[in-house]
Design a protein around this motif. Structure first.
Motif, short mmCIF file in Angstrom:
data_model
loop_
_atom_site.label_atom_id
_atom_site.label_comp_id
_atom_site.label_asym_id
_atom_site.label_seq_id
_atom_site.Cartn_x
_atom_site.Cartn_y
_atom_site.Cartn_z
N ALA A 148 0.84 -1.20 0.00
CA ALA A 148 0.00 0.00 0.00
C ALA A 148 0.88 1.25 0.00
N VAL A 149 1.95 1.23 0.81
CA VAL A 149 2.86 2.38 0.85
C VAL A 149 3.54 2.55 -0.51
N GLU A 166 2.45 1.57 -3.44
CA GLU A 166 1.48 2.06 -4.42
C GLU A 166 1.21 3.55 -4.22
N GLN A 167 1.15 3.96 -2.96
CA GLN A 167 0.92 5.39 -2.69
C GLN A 167 2.11 6.21 -3.18
N LYS A 168 3.33 5.72 -2.91
CA LYS A 168 4.52 6.45 -3.37
C LYS A 168 4.58 6.48 -4.90
N GLU A 207 2.05 6.37 -6.92
CA GLU A 207 1.02 7.33 -7.37
C GLU A 207 1.51 8.76 -7.19
N GLN A 208 2.15 9.02 -6.05
CA GLN A 208 2.69 10.36 -5.82
C GLN A 208 3.77 10.67 -6.84
N GLU A 216 2.15 11.56 -10.03
CA GLU A 216 1.59 12.91 -9.96
C GLU A 216 2.69 13.96 -10.10
N GLU A 220 8.57 -0.41 -4.67
CA GLU A 220 7.97 -1.64 -5.21
C GLU A 220 8.88 -2.84 -4.95
#
Length: 193
Positions: free
Chosen positions: A82-83, A85-87, A89-90, A93, A175
């Motif tokens: 989850a971390v 995937e969040q990183k 995504e960031q 962005e 990842e």
């Protein structure tokens, strides 16, 4: 809630018949969610460990410890994924924002280049009255302006590419850590089997 009203399932474990809540049995045999499976593995592992201790069955106790460790690793892997995937995504962005900023900068550079060329043409037109000097001056001014604009564009593109590479390395590293956690959970699962 009356414990007798909970739907139960019978399973065979290390040669012994045990009774599990139906929800736990289903989560173990058909996990839909790795976090849920990790929690159930931890709970079942503790149950095996306690049962093995009470019955004096060292193999069952060790199997419970391994299954509990597997559950912990599964939950850690879910959290790390989850971390990651969040990183990621960031990072996507940030890369998108940087791409938009680079495009704006390129548009500004093109506009500046057009303005500079227009100014150069005006200066050249004024100097063309003295024929030979005017032609040489015009070419030099255009080349200087073009060189300056190219240098600016190259510097800005290099900076944007370096930032993009840093964000991609950060996402790849996150990842990779999540993949290592999954591999560790699988190794523990294999050890528990």
């Amino acid at each position: 809630m009356n414990p007798l009203s909970i739907p139960m399932a019978v399973a065979r474990l290390s040669g012994r018949v045990i009774t599990l809540p139906l929800a736990a049995y289903r989560a173990l045999t058909n996990p839909r969610d790795e976090a849920q499976a990790g929690f159930v593995n931890r709970v079942v592992g503790v149950g095996k460990e306690v049962t093995g201790t009470l019955l004096g069955d060292e193999d069952l106790r060790e199997a419970g410890q391994l299954q509990g460790a597997k559950g912990d690793k599964q939950r850690e892997a879910v959290a790390e994924r989850a971390v990651a995937e969040q990183k990621a995504e960031q990072a996507r962005e940030v890369a998108a924002r940087e791409r938009r900023a680079a495009e704006r900068e390129k548009a500004e550079i093109r506009a500046e280049e057009a303005e500079e060329k227009a100014a150069v043409r005006q200066q050249a037109a004024a100097r063309e009255q003295s024929a030979e000097v005017a032609a040489e001056t015009r070419e030099e001014l255009v080349e200087e302006a073009a060189d300056a604009t190219r240098r600016k564009a190259s510097e800005k593109a290099s900076a944007a590419a370096a930032t993009k590479q840093r964000t991609e390395r950060t996402a790849a590293s996150a990842e990779r850590r999540a993949e290592e956690a999954r591999a560790e959970a699988e190794r523990l699962d294999d050890a528990a089997s």
